[in-house]
Design an enzyme around this catalytic site. Structure first.
Site, PDB file in Angstrom:
ATOM      1  CG  HIS A  97      -0.256  -0.186   2.588  1.00 14.44           C
ATOM      2  ND1 HIS A  97       0.027  -1.441   3.137  1.00 14.44           N
ATOM      3  CD2 HIS A  97       0.023   0.724   3.364  1.00 14.44           C
ATOM      4  CE1 HIS A  97       0.828  -1.410   4.305  1.00 14.44           C
ATOM      5  NE2 HIS A  97       0.892   0.031   4.555  1.00 14.44           N
ATOM      6  CG  HIS A  99       0.891   5.399   4.000  1.00 12.79           C
ATOM      7  ND1 HIS A  99       0.227   5.303   5.117  1.00 12.79           N
ATOM      8  CD2 HIS A  99       1.611   4.441   4.214  1.00 12.79           C
ATOM      9  CE1 HIS A  99       0.333   4.394   5.732  1.00 12.79           C
ATOM     10  NE2 HIS A  99       1.405   3.619   5.341  1.00 12.79           N
TER      11      HIS A  99
HETATM   12  P1  AMP Z   1       1.852   0.512   7.236  1.00 16.26           P
HETATM   13  O1  AMP Z   1       2.413   0.897   8.734  1.00 16.26           O
HETATM   14  O2  AMP Z   1       2.377   1.195   6.126  1.00 16.26           O
HETATM   15  O3  AMP Z   1       1.717  -0.768   7.175  1.00 16.26           O
HETATM   16  O4  AMP Z   1       0.308   1.094   7.436  1.00 16.26           O
HETATM   17  C1  AMP Z   1      -0.678   0.625   7.410  1.00 16.26           C
HETATM   18  C2  AMP Z   1      -1.926   1.617   7.488  1.00 16.26           C
HETATM   19  O5  AMP Z   1      -3.146   0.854   7.320  1.00 16.26           O
HETATM   20  C3  AMP Z   1      -2.055   2.394   8.665  1.00 16.26           C
HETATM   21  O6  AMP Z   1      -1.692   3.804   8.447  1.00 16.26           O
HETATM   22  C4  AMP Z   1      -3.339   2.098   9.334  1.00 16.26           C
HETATM   23  O7  AMP Z   1      -4.033   3.345  10.100  1.00 16.26           O
HETATM   24  C5  AMP Z   1      -4.078   1.786   8.023  1.00 16.26           C
HETATM   25  N1  AMP Z   1      -5.274   0.562   8.104  1.00 16.26           N
HETATM   26  C6  AMP Z   1      -5.466  -0.511   8.963  1.00 16.26           C
HETATM   27  N2  AMP Z   1      -6.488  -1.030   9.000  1.00 16.26           N
HETATM   28  C7  AMP Z   1      -7.301  -0.155   8.132  1.00 16.26           C
HETATM   29  C8  AMP Z   1      -8.689  -0.033   7.711  1.00 16.26           C
HETATM   30  N3  AMP Z   1      -9.428  -1.352   7.989  1.00 16.26           N
HETATM   31  N4  AMP Z   1      -9.101   0.599   6.733  1.00 16.26           N
HETATM   32  C9  AMP Z   1      -8.373   1.669   6.641  1.00 16.26           C
HETATM   33  N5  AMP Z   1      -6.909   1.950   7.001  1.00 16.26           N
HETATM   34  C10 AMP Z   1      -6.566   1.062   7.802  1.00 16.26           C
END
Ligand code: AMP
Ligand code: ZN
Length: 135
Positions: A97, A99
């Site tokens: 993903h 950001h």
């Molecule tokens: P990372 O630390 O780059 O793996 O980021 C994971 C991101 O996913 C974090 O910013 C979380 O807030 C986001 N996240 C986790 N679960 C969900 C969800 N159900 N819907 C939207 N964002 C999510």
């Protein structure tokens, strides 16, 4: 795999979806660093950009589109992109993903990117409505 982002892509888990193309989906991050913080994910499950076949190209067009969408609909002053691959980099969800983080002149600078001030209650829903309203 039991992957939350695969479940968001399939619709099994709810999300605030703001964009979709053939290969990628974008939705609002549930714990936004800044107003409109979104994630762009490939539709197929790929753990990160450095294992398996490359997934960056699958989301590139959507990242471009989402960055412009957020800038225009939310009147952002700038955009940060951030992608983490691997535990050591701080990756927490192992489905690639990007950001896409709108930035505003009142809270500038890279140091503020992941250490923002508190978001007001109800911001996620209001920002979602604002993005939809421009559609
Ligand atoms: P990372 O630390 O780059 O793996 O980021 C994971 C991101 O996913 C974090 O910013 C979380 O807030 C986001 N996240 C986790 N679960 C969900 C969800 N159900 N819907 C939207 N964002 C999510
Ligand atoms: Zn997945």
């Amino acid at each position: 795999p039991n992957c939350i982002f695969c479940k968001i892509v399939s619709g099994e888990l709810p999300s605030r979806r703001i964009y979709e193309d053939e290969r990628a989906v974008a939705f609002l991050d549930i714990a936004a660093w800044h107003r409109g913080h979104s994630l762009v994910v490939p539709k197929r499950h790929v753990p990160d950009i450095i294992t398996g076949s490359g997934s960056l190209s699958e989301i590139a067009a959507a990242v471009d589109a989402v960055a412009r969408l957020l800038k225009h609909r939310l009147a952002a002053d700038g955009i940060n992109l951030l992608l983490s691959a691997g535990d050591a980099a701080g990756q927490e969800v192992f489905h690639t993903h990007m950001h896409v983080v709108p930035r505003y002149a009142d809270e500038p600078g890279l140091r503020r990117l992941i250490n923002p001030g508190a978001a007001p209650d109800g911001e996620l829903e209001s920002v979602y409505r604002q993005i939809q309203a421009g559609a």
